[in-house]
Design a protein around this motif. Structure first.
Motif, PDB file in Angstrom:
ATOM      1  N   ASP A  75       1.113  -5.210   7.706  1.00  0.00           N
ATOM      2  CA  ASP A  75      -0.093  -4.397   7.693  1.00  0.00           C
ATOM      3  C   ASP A  75      -1.271  -5.287   7.616  1.00  0.00           C
ATOM      4  OD1 ASP A  75      -2.116  -2.423   7.023  1.00  0.00           O
ATOM      5  OD2 ASP A  75      -0.947  -1.183   5.684  1.00  0.00           O
ATOM      6  N   ASP A  79       1.890  -5.801   3.412  1.00  0.00           N
ATOM      7  CA  ASP A  79       0.375  -5.921   3.541  1.00  0.00           C
ATOM      8  C   ASP A  79       0.082  -7.668   3.866  1.00  0.00           C
ATOM      9  OD1 ASP A  79       0.482  -3.464   2.438  1.00  0.00           O
ATOM     10  OD2 ASP A  79      -1.253  -3.881   1.056  1.00  0.00           O
ATOM     11  N   HIS A 109       0.801  -1.204  -0.127  1.00  0.00           N
ATOM     12  CA  HIS A 109       0.179   0.096  -0.080  1.00  0.00           C
ATOM     13  C   HIS A 109       0.862   1.228   0.095  1.00  0.00           C
ATOM     14  CE1 HIS A 109      -2.725   3.146   1.708  1.00  0.00           C
ATOM     15  NE2 HIS A 109      -3.590   2.342   0.861  1.00  0.00           N
ATOM     16  N   THR A 118      -5.464  -0.879  10.257  1.00  0.00           N
ATOM     17  CA  THR A 118      -6.365   0.445  10.296  1.00  0.00           C
ATOM     18  C   THR A 118      -7.516   0.133  10.997  1.00  0.00           C
ATOM     19  OG1 THR A 118      -7.298  -0.484   8.287  1.00  0.00           O
ATOM     20  CG2 THR A 118      -5.492   0.951   7.863  1.00  0.00           C
ATOM     21  N   ALA A 121      -4.491  -4.190   7.393  1.00  0.00           N
ATOM     22  CA  ALA A 121      -5.607  -3.480   7.104  1.00  0.00           C
ATOM     23  C   ALA A 121      -6.739  -4.577   6.523  1.00  0.00           C
ATOM     24  CB  ALA A 121      -5.435  -2.579   5.991  1.00  0.00           C
ATOM     25  N   HIS A 122      -6.361  -5.569   5.811  1.00  0.00           N
ATOM     26  CA  HIS A 122      -7.335  -6.456   4.867  1.00  0.00           C
ATOM     27  C   HIS A 122      -7.476  -7.671   5.598  1.00  0.00           C
ATOM     28  CE1 HIS A 122      -8.180  -3.049   2.405  1.00  0.00           C
ATOM     29  NE2 HIS A 122      -6.825  -2.831   2.298  1.00  0.00           N
ATOM     30  N   SER A 151       0.541   3.912   1.456  1.00  0.00           N
ATOM     31  CA  SER A 151       1.161   4.487   2.790  1.00  0.00           C
ATOM     32  C   SER A 151       2.381   3.829   3.385  1.00  0.00           C
ATOM     33  CB  SER A 151      -0.108   4.251   3.772  1.00  0.00           C
ATOM     34  OG  SER A 151      -0.167   2.809   4.057  1.00  0.00           O
ATOM     35  N   SER A 203     -10.336   1.297   9.771  1.00  0.00           N
ATOM     36  CA  SER A 203     -11.094   1.972   8.669  1.00  0.00           C
ATOM     37  C   SER A 203     -11.580   0.949   7.628  1.00  0.00           C
ATOM     38  CB  SER A 203     -10.346   3.025   7.712  1.00  0.00           C
ATOM     39  OG  SER A 203      -9.319   2.341   7.246  1.00  0.00           O
ATOM     40  N   LYS A 204     -11.577  -0.411   7.949  1.00  0.00           N
ATOM     41  CA  LYS A 204     -11.959  -1.385   6.981  1.00  0.00           C
ATOM     42  C   LYS A 204     -13.110  -2.223   8.060  1.00  0.00           C
ATOM     43  CE  LYS A 204      -8.469  -0.133   4.037  1.00  0.00           C
ATOM     44  NZ  LYS A 204      -8.291   1.145   4.151  1.00  0.00           N
ATOM     45  N   GLY A 260      -8.566   5.894  12.119  1.00  0.00           N
ATOM     46  CA  GLY A 260      -7.132   5.828  12.647  1.00  0.00           C
ATOM     47  C   GLY A 260      -6.843   4.433  12.332  1.00  0.00           C
ATOM     48  N   SER A 309      -4.170  -5.086  -0.934  1.00  0.00           N
ATOM     49  CA  SER A 309      -5.260  -4.064  -0.935  1.00  0.00           C
ATOM     50  C   SER A 309      -5.952  -3.981  -2.496  1.00  0.00           C
ATOM     51  CB  SER A 309      -4.922  -2.941  -0.405  1.00  0.00           C
ATOM     52  OG  SER A 309      -4.080  -2.029  -1.237  1.00  0.00           O
TER      53      SER A 309
HETATM   54  C1  LIG Z   1      -3.013  -1.869   3.324  1.00  0.00           C
HETATM   55  C2  LIG Z   1      -3.565  -0.591   3.769  1.00  0.00           C
HETATM   56  N1  LIG Z   1      -2.759   0.144   4.639  1.00  0.00           N
HETATM   57  C3  LIG Z   1      -3.124   1.360   5.116  1.00  0.00           C
HETATM   58  C4  LIG Z   1      -4.329   1.792   4.534  1.00  0.00           C
HETATM   59  C5  LIG Z   1      -4.551   3.466   5.260  1.00  0.00           C
HETATM   60  O1  LIG Z   1      -5.650   3.321   5.887  1.00  0.00           O
HETATM   61  P1  LIG Z   1      -6.549   4.689   6.457  1.00  0.00           P
HETATM   62  O2  LIG Z   1      -7.187   5.264   5.108  1.00  0.00           O
HETATM   63  O3  LIG Z   1      -7.597   4.210   7.247  1.00  0.00           O
HETATM   64  O4  LIG Z   1      -5.476   5.443   7.111  1.00  0.00           O
HETATM   65  C6  LIG Z   1      -5.070   1.528   3.652  1.00  0.00           C
HETATM   66  C7  LIG Z   1      -6.233   1.859   3.279  1.00  0.00           C
HETATM   67  O5  LIG Z   1      -6.492   2.395   2.347  1.00  0.00           O
HETATM   68  C8  LIG Z   1      -4.747   0.049   3.272  1.00  0.00           C
HETATM   69  O6  LIG Z   1      -5.390  -0.600   2.368  1.00  0.00           O
END
Ligand SMILES: Cc1ncc(COP(=O)(O)O)c(C=O)c1O
Length: 273
Positions: free
Chosen positions: A86, A57, A14, A117, A88-89, A16, A119-120, A126, A61
């Protein structure tokens, strides 16, 4: 990580993660996507006496495929590198309890730094970092991104906290998600779509060029299915796609409806016969 250290990052990590690596000032090496032989070659070529971090990751993503954690753990041990993942997913997605990549591979405690995250699957904002106390303490005092940004609003923190409980208390959601994911991926594959190597709730439907991905999106959205296109440079040119996401809230009939819509659009645009 800082100047003089080495970071090894999957090519499709990702954005980030990429930005974090670049901001750190460490030597930045990218290995081909999920290519463990390439990662090993890069680790071997790095100086033996520098700090090393491998980062990826857990579930990619844009592609939805899963890392080869056992091999990554083995390589990190062999070359004395830290491992950061990470989630996130994968949080709320992988493993019977939905606790993520370590549960999926039954490799608890092998990841030095886990971040995710909120946010998923956790419907807040955050993120978090989980690691040994010394690492967390170090980050509290040294991470500019942490020190110089506002704390999570209490309401969002409380919502996130409750969502973690829901994941643990209601495992049927993970089961349902897995069933929906299987139904969707196998259905699309059966129609002749290329869904890359996804095994998770993120399902890429490869369209080819960017214009075809936009046209597919329009066609599918007009049939009341919400999908979004992902085009270059977010993904490699020529691999533009619909990025569809399955959830535990979908009923089998919703998945059928989405598959019908994508099939009709794919036929109209000549992606499938
Ligand atoms: C793998 C991964 N890491 C980090 C992020 C960043 O998440 P956030 O938008 O909640 O900061 C995302 C989201 O888009 C992501 O898919």
């Amino acid at each position: 990580m800082g100047r003089g250290d080495y970071v090894f990052s999957d090519k499709i990590n990702h954005a980030s993660i990429v930005d974090g690596c670049l901001m750190s000032g460490a030597e930045f090496r990218r290995y081909r996507h999920n290519d463990m032989a390439h990662l090993e070659g890069l680790l071997k070529n790095a100086p033996a006496d520098v700090a090393k971090l491998v980062i990826a990751d857990s579930v990619f993503s844009m592609d939805g495929d899963i890392i080869d954690l056992p091999k990554m753990v083995e390589l990190c041990k062999k070359y004395n590198a830290w491992l950061m993942i990470d989630e996130a997913h994968s949080l709320g997605v992988l493993g019977e309890k939905g606790t993520g990549i370590e549960e999926y591979y039954n490799l608890y405690g092998e990841i030095d730094i886990k971040m995710g995250t909120l946010s998923k699957t956790i419907p807040s904002v955050g993120g978090y970092v989980a690691a040994k106390e010394e690492i967390i303490s170090y980050l509290r005092h040294a991470s500019r991104a942490y020190i110089f940004s506002a704390a999570l609003p209490p309401g969002q923190a409380a919502a996130a906290n409750e969502a973690f409980k829901v994941i643990l208390d209601e495992p049927w959601r993970i089961e349902r998600l897995n069933e929906n994911t299987k139904q969707f991926i196998s259905g699309l594959k059966g129609m002749g779509f290329n869904t890359l190597l996804t095994e998770t709730a993120i399902v890429p439907v490869i369209c080819g060029d960017d214009d075809t991905a936009f046209a597919m999106t329009r066609e599918v959205q007009h049939q009341d299915v919400f999908v979004l296109p992902v085009v270059s440079p977010a993904v490699e040119a020529g691999l533009a796609r619909l990025r569809a996401t399955v959830t535990a809230a979908h009923e089998p009939s919703d998945i059928e409806h989405a598959m019908d819509a994508i099939e009709k659009a794919g036929k109209k645009l000549g992606l499938i016969k």
